[in-house]
Motif scaffolding. Structure first.
Motif, PDB file in Angstrom:
ATOM      1  N   CYS A 142       0.824  -1.210   0.000  1.00  0.00           N
ATOM      2  CA  CYS A 142       0.000   0.000   0.000  1.00  0.00           C
ATOM      3  C   CYS A 142       0.856   1.258   0.000  1.00  0.00           C
ATOM      4  CB  CYS A 142      -0.911   0.014   1.207  1.00  0.00           C
ATOM      5  SG  CYS A 142      -2.253  -1.151   1.043  1.00  0.00           S
ATOM      6  N   LYS A 143       1.926   1.259   0.762  1.00  0.00           N
ATOM      7  CA  LYS A 143       2.718   2.478   0.823  1.00  0.00           C
ATOM      8  C   LYS A 143       3.437   2.740  -0.502  1.00  0.00           C
ATOM      9  CE  LYS A 143       6.743   0.608   3.196  1.00  0.00           C
ATOM     10  NZ  LYS A 143       7.335   0.445   4.507  1.00  0.00           N
TER      11      LYS A 143
ATOM     12  N   LYS B 164      -7.013  16.089   2.312  1.00  0.00           N
ATOM     13  CA  LYS B 164      -8.402  15.932   2.757  1.00  0.00           C
ATOM     14  C   LYS B 164      -8.734  14.503   3.150  1.00  0.00           C
ATOM     15  CE  LYS B 164     -10.582  19.829   0.567  1.00  0.00           C
ATOM     16  NZ  LYS B 164     -11.762  20.283  -0.144  1.00  0.00           N
ATOM     17  N   GLY B 165      -7.756  13.604   3.031  1.00  0.00           N
ATOM     18  CA  GLY B 165      -7.985  12.231   3.471  1.00  0.00           C
ATOM     19  C   GLY B 165      -8.434  11.276   2.389  1.00  0.00           C
ATOM     20  N   ARG B 166      -8.496  11.731   1.140  1.00  0.00           N
ATOM     21  CA  ARG B 166      -8.839  10.833   0.033  1.00  0.00           C
ATOM     22  C   ARG B 166      -7.602  10.015  -0.319  1.00  0.00           C
ATOM     23  NH1 ARG B 166     -13.415  12.048  -2.951  1.00  0.00           N
ATOM     24  NH2 ARG B 166     -13.183   9.841  -3.373  1.00  0.00           N
ATOM     25  N   VAL B 167      -7.796   8.885  -0.994  1.00  0.00           N
ATOM     26  CA  VAL B 167      -6.674   8.030  -1.383  1.00  0.00           C
ATOM     27  C   VAL B 167      -6.439   8.182  -2.875  1.00  0.00           C
ATOM     28  CG1 VAL B 167      -5.801   5.677  -1.484  1.00  0.00           C
ATOM     29  CG2 VAL B 167      -7.141   6.404   0.468  1.00  0.00           C
TER      30      VAL B 167
ATOM     31  N   THR C 173      -3.239  10.367 -12.186  1.00  0.00           N
ATOM     32  CA  THR C 173      -3.763   9.594 -11.061  1.00  0.00           C
ATOM     33  C   THR C 173      -5.249   9.866 -10.881  1.00  0.00           C
ATOM     34  OG1 THR C 173      -3.189  11.378  -9.550  1.00  0.00           O
ATOM     35  CG2 THR C 173      -1.570   9.637  -9.818  1.00  0.00           C
ATOM     36  N   THR C 174      -5.858   9.077 -10.022  1.00  0.00           N
ATOM     37  CA  THR C 174      -7.278   9.238  -9.720  1.00  0.00           C
ATOM     38  C   THR C 174      -7.490   9.004  -8.230  1.00  0.00           C
ATOM     39  OG1 THR C 174      -9.495   8.502 -10.314  1.00  0.00           O
ATOM     40  CG2 THR C 174      -7.826   6.812 -10.158  1.00  0.00           C
ATOM     41  N   THR C 175      -8.640   9.411  -7.719  1.00  0.00           N
ATOM     42  CA  THR C 175      -8.962   9.115  -6.325  1.00  0.00           C
ATOM     43  C   THR C 175      -9.861   7.887  -6.279  1.00  0.00           C
ATOM     44  OG1 THR C 175     -10.811  10.651  -6.409  1.00  0.00           O
ATOM     45  CG2 THR C 175      -8.744  11.487  -5.530  1.00  0.00           C
ATOM     46  N   LEU C 176      -9.681   7.079  -5.261  1.00  0.00           N
ATOM     47  CA  LEU C 176     -10.451   5.854  -5.137  1.00  0.00           C
ATOM     48  C   LEU C 176     -11.872   6.134  -4.644  1.00  0.00           C
ATOM     49  CD1 LEU C 176      -7.904   3.399  -3.491  1.00  0.00           C
ATOM     50  CD2 LEU C 176      -8.382   3.745  -5.895  1.00  0.00           C
ATOM     51  N   SER C 177     -12.752   5.185  -4.892  1.00  0.00           N
ATOM     52  CA  SER C 177     -14.117   5.291  -4.387  1.00  0.00           C
ATOM     53  C   SER C 177     -14.116   5.062  -2.879  1.00  0.00           C
ATOM     54  CB  SER C 177     -15.009   4.259  -5.074  1.00  0.00           C
ATOM     55  OG  SER C 177     -14.550   2.959  -4.762  1.00  0.00           O
ATOM     56  N   ALA C 178     -15.177   5.461  -2.227  1.00  0.00           N
ATOM     57  CA  ALA C 178     -15.258   5.381  -0.765  1.00  0.00           C
ATOM     58  C   ALA C 178     -15.078   3.957  -0.227  1.00  0.00           C
ATOM     59  CB  ALA C 178     -16.582   5.971  -0.295  1.00  0.00           C
ATOM     60  N   PRO C 179     -15.713   2.920  -0.818  1.00  0.00           N
ATOM     61  CA  PRO C 179     -15.503   1.567  -0.291  1.00  0.00           C
ATOM     62  C   PRO C 179     -14.055   1.094  -0.436  1.00  0.00           C
ATOM     63  CG  PRO C 179     -17.452   1.626  -1.676  1.00  0.00           C
ATOM     64  CD  PRO C 179     -16.758   2.945  -1.839  1.00  0.00           C
ATOM     65  N   ASP C 180     -13.420   1.451  -1.565  1.00  0.00           N
ATOM     66  CA  ASP C 180     -12.022   1.068  -1.763  1.00  0.00           C
ATOM     67  C   ASP C 180     -11.105   1.823  -0.806  1.00  0.00           C
ATOM     68  OD1 ASP C 180     -12.655  -0.725  -3.753  1.00  0.00           O
ATOM     69  OD2 ASP C 180     -12.364   0.725  -5.375  1.00  0.00           O
ATOM     70  N   GLU C 181     -11.421   3.093  -0.575  1.00  0.00           N
ATOM     71  CA  GLU C 181     -10.645   3.906   0.365  1.00  0.00           C
ATOM     72  C   GLU C 181     -10.609   3.265   1.743  1.00  0.00           C
ATOM     73  OE1 GLU C 181     -11.894   7.901   1.024  1.00  0.00           O
ATOM     74  OE2 GLU C 181     -11.309   8.516  -0.986  1.00  0.00           O
ATOM     75  N   LYS C 182     -11.749   2.771   2.173  1.00  0.00           N
ATOM     76  CA  LYS C 182     -11.865   2.169   3.500  1.00  0.00           C
ATOM     77  C   LYS C 182     -10.911   0.984   3.639  1.00  0.00           C
ATOM     78  CE  LYS C 182     -15.517   0.759   6.651  1.00  0.00           C
ATOM     79  NZ  LYS C 182     -16.911   0.342   6.755  1.00  0.00           N
ATOM     80  N   ILE C 183     -10.816   0.162   2.595  1.00  0.00           N
ATOM     81  CA  ILE C 183      -9.942  -1.010   2.613  1.00  0.00           C
ATOM     82  C   ILE C 183      -8.479  -0.578   2.713  1.00  0.00           C
ATOM     83  CG2 ILE C 183      -9.110  -2.956   1.240  1.00  0.00           C
ATOM     84  CD1 ILE C 183     -11.994  -2.985  -0.007  1.00  0.00           C
ATOM     85  N   ILE C 184      -8.096   0.399   1.885  1.00  0.00           N
ATOM     86  CA  ILE C 184      -6.703   0.841   1.850  1.00  0.00           C
ATOM     87  C   ILE C 184      -6.316   1.520   3.154  1.00  0.00           C
ATOM     88  CG2 ILE C 184      -5.058   2.331   0.648  1.00  0.00           C
ATOM     89  CD1 ILE C 184      -5.976  -0.203  -0.882  1.00  0.00           C
ATOM     90  N   LYS C 185      -7.192   2.338   3.693  1.00  0.00           N
ATOM     91  CA  LYS C 185      -6.879   3.054   4.940  1.00  0.00           C
ATOM     92  C   LYS C 185      -6.681   2.097   6.114  1.00  0.00           C
ATOM     93  CE  LYS C 185      -8.659   7.631   4.111  1.00  0.00           C
ATOM     94  NZ  LYS C 185      -9.653   8.614   4.510  1.00  0.00           N
TER      95      LYS C 185
ATOM     96  N   PRO D 200      -2.259   2.425   8.769  1.00  0.00           N
ATOM     97  CA  PRO D 200      -2.786   2.973  10.023  1.00  0.00           C
ATOM     98  C   PRO D 200      -2.321   4.390  10.346  1.00  0.00           C
ATOM     99  CG  PRO D 200      -1.114   1.322  10.458  1.00  0.00           C
ATOM    100  CD  PRO D 200      -1.396   1.282   8.993  1.00  0.00           C
ATOM    101  N   TYR D 201      -1.168   4.804   9.847  1.00  0.00           N
ATOM    102  CA  TYR D 201      -0.647   6.125  10.220  1.00  0.00           C
ATOM    103  C   TYR D 201      -0.833   7.164   9.132  1.00  0.00           C
ATOM    104  CZ  TYR D 201       1.271   3.692  14.150  1.00  0.00           C
ATOM    105  OH  TYR D 201       1.388   2.944  15.286  1.00  0.00           O
ATOM    106  N   SER D 202      -1.716   6.901   8.160  1.00  0.00           N
ATOM    107  CA  SER D 202      -1.963   7.888   7.123  1.00  0.00           C
ATOM    108  C   SER D 202      -2.991   8.866   7.643  1.00  0.00           C
ATOM    109  CB  SER D 202      -2.478   7.207   5.862  1.00  0.00           C
ATOM    110  OG  SER D 202      -3.693   6.554   6.130  1.00  0.00           O
ATOM    111  N   ARG D 203      -2.631  10.119   7.758  1.00  0.00           N
ATOM    112  CA  ARG D 203      -3.469  11.227   8.227  1.00  0.00           C
ATOM    113  C   ARG D 203      -4.839  10.844   8.701  1.00  0.00           C
ATOM    114  NH1 ARG D 203      -1.385  14.733   3.341  1.00  0.00           N
ATOM    115  NH2 ARG D 203       0.732  14.396   3.874  1.00  0.00           N
TER     116      ARG D 203
END
Length: 66
Positions: free
Chosen positions: A10-11, A19-22, A47-59, A63-66
């Motif tokens: 992931c890193k 703003k916390g988007r991935v 690049t693009t920003t991920l959808s909300a469900p995908d963001e949740k998985i990646i975040k 654990p230490y991403s903003r």
């Protein structure tokens, strides 16, 4: 308590915006460009920003991403 570990995959592949988007690279551009339309190739630049469900998985893997 010990520090939590970030998934190495992931890193390397994702960044978290202010703003916390991935942010992630566009998919589908590794090979087979001949069969893709010019519109697809134009839209898949950068690049693009991920959808909300995908963001949740990646975040959860970062654990230490903003």
């Amino acid at each position: 308590m010990p520090k939590m570990k970030t998934k190495s995959s992931c890193k390397k592949r994702f960044k978290v915006t202010a703003k916390g988007r991935v942010k992630a690279g566009q998919a589908g551009k590794r090979h087979g460009m001949i069969k893709r339309t010019n519109k697809f190739l134009r839209d898949a630049r950068g690049t693009t920003t991920l959808s909300a469900p995908d963001e949740k998985i990646i975040k959860s893997m970062m654990p230490y991403s903003r």
